[in-house]
Scaffold this active site. Structure first.
Site, PDB file in Angstrom:
ATOM      1  CG  ASP A 140      -0.370   0.026   2.519  1.00 47.51           C
ATOM      2  OD1 ASP A 140       0.864  -0.102   2.605  1.00 47.51           O
ATOM      3  OD2 ASP A 140      -1.105   0.175   3.517  1.00 47.51           O
ATOM      4  CB  SER A 141       4.592   1.675  -0.124  1.00 44.31           C
ATOM      5  OG  SER A 141       4.766   0.491  -0.874  1.00 44.31           O
ATOM      6  CG  ASP A 195       0.284  -4.037   2.164  1.00 42.51           C
ATOM      7  OD1 ASP A 195       0.024  -4.746   3.144  1.00 42.51           O
ATOM      8  OD2 ASP A 195       1.059  -3.051   2.206  1.00 42.51           O
ATOM      9  CE  LYS A 247       2.963  -5.809   3.826  1.00 45.01           C
ATOM     10  NZ  LYS A 247       2.492  -4.781   4.782  1.00 45.01           N
ATOM     11  CD  GLU A 290       0.588  -1.526   8.059  1.00 48.73           C
ATOM     12  OE1 GLU A 290       0.229  -0.776   8.981  1.00 48.73           O
ATOM     13  OE2 GLU A 290       1.062  -1.100   6.987  1.00 48.73           O
ATOM     14  CD  GLU A 324       7.965  -0.496   7.720  1.00 47.77           C
ATOM     15  OE1 GLU A 324       7.002  -1.183   7.326  1.00 47.77           O
ATOM     16  OE2 GLU A 324       8.193   0.667   7.313  1.00 47.77           O
TER      17      GLU A 324
HETATM   18  O1  KIV Z   1       3.471  -1.210   1.625  1.00 48.94           O
HETATM   19  C1  KIV Z   1       4.654  -1.549   1.694  1.00 48.94           C
HETATM   20  O2  KIV Z   1       5.487  -1.179   0.862  1.00 48.94           O
HETATM   21  C2  KIV Z   1       5.061  -2.399   2.794  1.00 48.94           C
HETATM   22  C3  KIV Z   1       6.516  -2.679   2.921  1.00 48.94           C
HETATM   23  C4  KIV Z   1       7.121  -1.570   3.694  1.00 48.94           C
HETATM   24  C5  KIV Z   1       6.783  -3.993   3.550  1.00 48.94           C
HETATM   25  O3  KIV Z   1       4.265  -2.811   3.576  1.00 48.94           O
END
Ligand code: KIV
Length: 266
Positions: free
Chosen positions: A45-46, A84, A114, A116, A183
């Protein structure tokens, strides 16, 4: 070609082979990462920050994530493809979390999701596994909790917090995650967590002792300059290369050097 699966990652940990993972947001980059045999592609989600220009990852939507997951899927053949889950797509109701996670597999072509969060995510992870959705965990600095954490800060420096992270890691493993992102935590804590788990850890700003490493592709290529964490190694300066190409193009157009005979039809 050996297709990488969630099982392969566990085998890599057992065989002490390091796992390489990068974020990826588009088809062209996915093809190149496959040529480079990167083991895991994460549609992170970056995306929101480095591709879409948002201030943080919170505004990213399911539709945006799915759009990019589908593009990465089209270029992927070897890597494990992880999507994500964006903010509020899994934290509110179990039913919504399952539906959203399922969409990544059914519509996006992802092979895992993924999320968090620590122990508070154990129930939702178990529910996803019951629906045959493999889950990667993510603890330490959690960008979706940026406001709660008061910024993008190293986590787990104090003993109490370090202990809580160690416990969270164990709870997530017991809940069934196949791998865990660590992280921005001290490398000794990452070592302790990595040794205490049988699933692989993948670090970003967590030092050398993790079972694998992940970076945000735009950071490692020198394409995102707004935030520059200490852990980012710049493997290329694409920003300068692109700027030169754009400037050269403009100059040649202005001076009527482009297109020349070679680039014109008879
Ligand atoms: O969204 C992302 O890029 C991430 C990485 C920092 C692992 O979650």
């Amino acid at each position: 070609m050996q297709k990488i699966t969630t099982v392969s990652l566990s085998e890599m940990k057992q065989q002490q082979k390091k796992i390489s993972m990068l974020t990826c947001y588009d088809y062209a980059t996915s093809l190149i990462m496959n040529e480079a045999c990167i083991d895991v592609l994460l549609v992170g989600d970056s995306l929101g920050m480095v591709v879409l220009g948002y201030e943080n990852t919170l505004p990213v939507t399911m539709d945006e994530m799915l759009h990019h997951t589908k593009a990465v899927k089209r270029g992927n053949s070897r890597a494990l493809l992880v999507a994500d889950m964006p903010y509020l797509s899994y934290q509110v109701k179990k039913k919504d979390a399952l539906k959203n996670a399922g969409r990544f597999l059914k519509e996006g072509g992802a092979e895992a999701v993924k999320i968090e969060g620590g122990r508070e995510m154990a129930k939702i992870i178990k529910a996803m596994l019951d629906a045959d959705i493999p889950v990667m965990g993510h603890i330490g600095l959690m960008p979706q909790a940026v406001h709660k954490m008061g910024g993008y800060k190293v986590q787990g420096r104090e003993e109490k917090q370090a202990q809580a992270l160690l416990e969270d890691a164990k709870i997530l493993e017991d809940a069934g995650v196949f791998s865990l992102i660590l992280e921005s935590i001290p490398q000794e804590l990452a070592r302790k967590i990595t040794r205490s788990l049988s699933i692989p850890t993948i670090g970003i700003g967590a030092g050398r002792y993790c079972d694998g490493q992940v970076l945000v592709v735009n950071d490692m290529l020198g394409l995102y300059k707004k935030i520059h964490p200490k852990f980012v190694k710049k493997y290329a300066d694409l920003s300068s290369i692109m700027k030169k190409a754009f400037t050269d193009f403009k100059e040649e157009v202005t001076q009527e050097k482009f297109p020349d005979e070679e680039h014109s039809y008879k």
